[in-house]
Each structure stands twice: as structure tokens, then as C-alpha cells.
Design a protein around this motif. Structure first.
Motif, PDB file in Angstrom:
ATOM      1  N   GLY A 176       3.094  -1.747   7.586  1.00 41.11           N
ATOM      2  CA  GLY A 176       2.380  -0.495   6.304  1.00 41.11           C
ATOM      3  C   GLY A 176       1.133  -2.219   6.187  1.00 41.11           C
ATOM      4  N   LYS A 232      -4.357   4.623   1.604  1.00 36.49           N
ATOM      5  CA  LYS A 232      -4.968   3.473   1.688  1.00 36.49           C
ATOM      6  C   LYS A 232      -6.011   2.121   0.844  1.00 36.49           C
ATOM      7  N   CYS A 247      -3.756  -1.473   3.362  1.00 30.92           N
ATOM      8  CA  CYS A 247      -2.250  -1.118   2.661  1.00 30.92           C
ATOM      9  C   CYS A 247      -2.350  -0.088   2.088  1.00 30.92           C
TER      10      CYS A 247
END
Length: 215
Positions: A168, A103, A136
Motif C-alpha cells: 500500500g 491517499k 499511501c
């Protein structure tokens, strides 16, 4: 998210003089950073190709397949883009290599949709924040986040906590951060006429004369 190809050349010479020569040849000096990169890699990018990449819908959040001559192709993103303050021409670019299964944190624009109910009553829409910081996976970065303001009346606001996000995607900014408000119109003061200004000056002059006599 769409991925765009971009080629780069190693840049052996660094410094202001070398960078100036590159810009005159329609090239842009760049630096590539990354966890798997020891130190940094100095690169040269084609100005026209670079501008085309930056003008995609994703803007600075575009994923780039960077093919460096003599090296492997890397997936990178823009970390910083510097432009000339007057001309707007590209001066320097910082790139960072990313890992697709990790991420990342990026800023994405907020897009207001709909017409607030309060506007019909004279209210004014004020967008307090035009971007929000999200976290994300690289493939989940949205081009923008839509915020529906249709039901906002005068004196009402929408905050980060009211935003609808895809699965997400997580906003890093405080939940209480105000995104947009509808405020009451401020009272407009009509400009004074020449006669009114002269009358006020005459009144002020007369008051000062009276004060002088009393002293």
C-alpha cells in the motif's frame, strides 16, 4: 499510525502585531486548510502542546485529532512548520485537514541499517537522500523506511528501486534515484612543513629573477 490529540482556539485577530502578542504569551498562530474548508481557518495553538506533538517518532507526519473550540474535531497533518532562524522557537504552523480514506503524499526519513562490507576496505558511506516521497493512506505512513546496506561494497549503490516497502506504500521519487553509495576514500594530502614552504618560495623567487635577466 498513532493519532495525537491537540486543542486549538479560533484566532479573530491576524497580522504581525497580533501574531507577536500571541508568541509573547507562549501561543503559536496557525492556519487550517482543507478541501471541505472554505478559504482557511485562523487558529491559535499552545506552544508547549504543539512542541510535544512535533517531537513524536512520526515528527511532522503525525496524525492529529484537532479539537477546535466551538467547532468539530478534525483529523489534520502539518503542512508547514516555521521556526525562528536563530532561536528555533515556533513562529507559525500551517495545517491541512485530511480524509482517512484518501491517499496522501508525504516525505519520510530513510534509515540506514547494517555496516557496509566496503567500509572494512576503507570505503566511505555516502547517503545521497535522507528522505523519500511516498504515497499511501494516512494510516499507512511509516515512521521511516529501513535500507539495509550490509552487502554494499566499494563503488556500489542502492536506489529507490531497491527499497522494500510495505503493501500500500508507493514511492513517488524516480526509481533510479540513488539513496546511498559506498565510495573509495579520497587520497589525503599531507600538510607542508614550514621548511617546504620556504623552499618553494625561494625556488619561485629564483625563477622570477632568471626570467627578469633573460628579458
Amino acid at each position: 499510525m498513532e493519532q495525537i490529540n491537540l486543542s486549538a482556539q479560533p484566532r479573530p485577530a491576524t497580522g504581525k502585531a497580533a501574531a507577536g502578542r500571541l508568541r509573547r504569551d507562549d501561543l503559536v498562530p496557525a492556519i487550517l486548510y482543507g478541501q471541505a474548508i472554505k478559504g482557511a481557518i485562523s487558529l491559535t495553538l499552545n506552544n508547549k502542546e504543539l512542541e510535544k506533538v512535533l517531537h513524536t517518532a512520526a515528527g511532522g507526519n503525525v496524525l492529529v485529532n484537532l479539537a477546535v473550540q466551538g467547532d468539530k474535531t478534525r483529523t489534520v497533518m502539518f503542512k508547514e512548520v516555521s521556526r525562528h532562524p536563530l532561536k528555533g522557537s515556533l513562529q507559525h504552523v500551517d495545517l491541512v485537514e485530511i480524509q482517512m480514506d484518501h491517499k496522501i503524499t508525504v516525505d519520510v526519513p530513510v534509515h540506514l541499517i547494517g555496516k557496509a562490507e566496503g567500509v572494512a576496505l576503507g570505503g566511505i558511506v555516502q547517503q545521497e537522500h535522507r528522505t523519500v516521497k511516498i504515497e499511501c493512506l494516512p494510516t499507512q505512513i511509516p515512521a521511516s523506511i529501513d535500507v539495509d546496506i550490509t552487502k554494499l561494497g566499494i563503488g556500489q549503490s542502492l536506489h529507490v528501486s531497491d527499497m522494500k516497502l510495505a503493501e500500500g506504500v508507493e514511492v513517488i521519487d524516480e526509481a533510479s534515484t540513488t539513496i546511498v553509495s559506498v565510495v573509495a576514500p579520497t587520497a589525503e594530502v599531507a600538510p607542508k612543513t614550514a621548511e617546504e614552504v620556504e623552499a618553494e618560495l625561494a625556488k619561485s623567487f629564483a625563477e622570477k629573477e632568471e626570467e627578469a635577466k633573460e628579458e
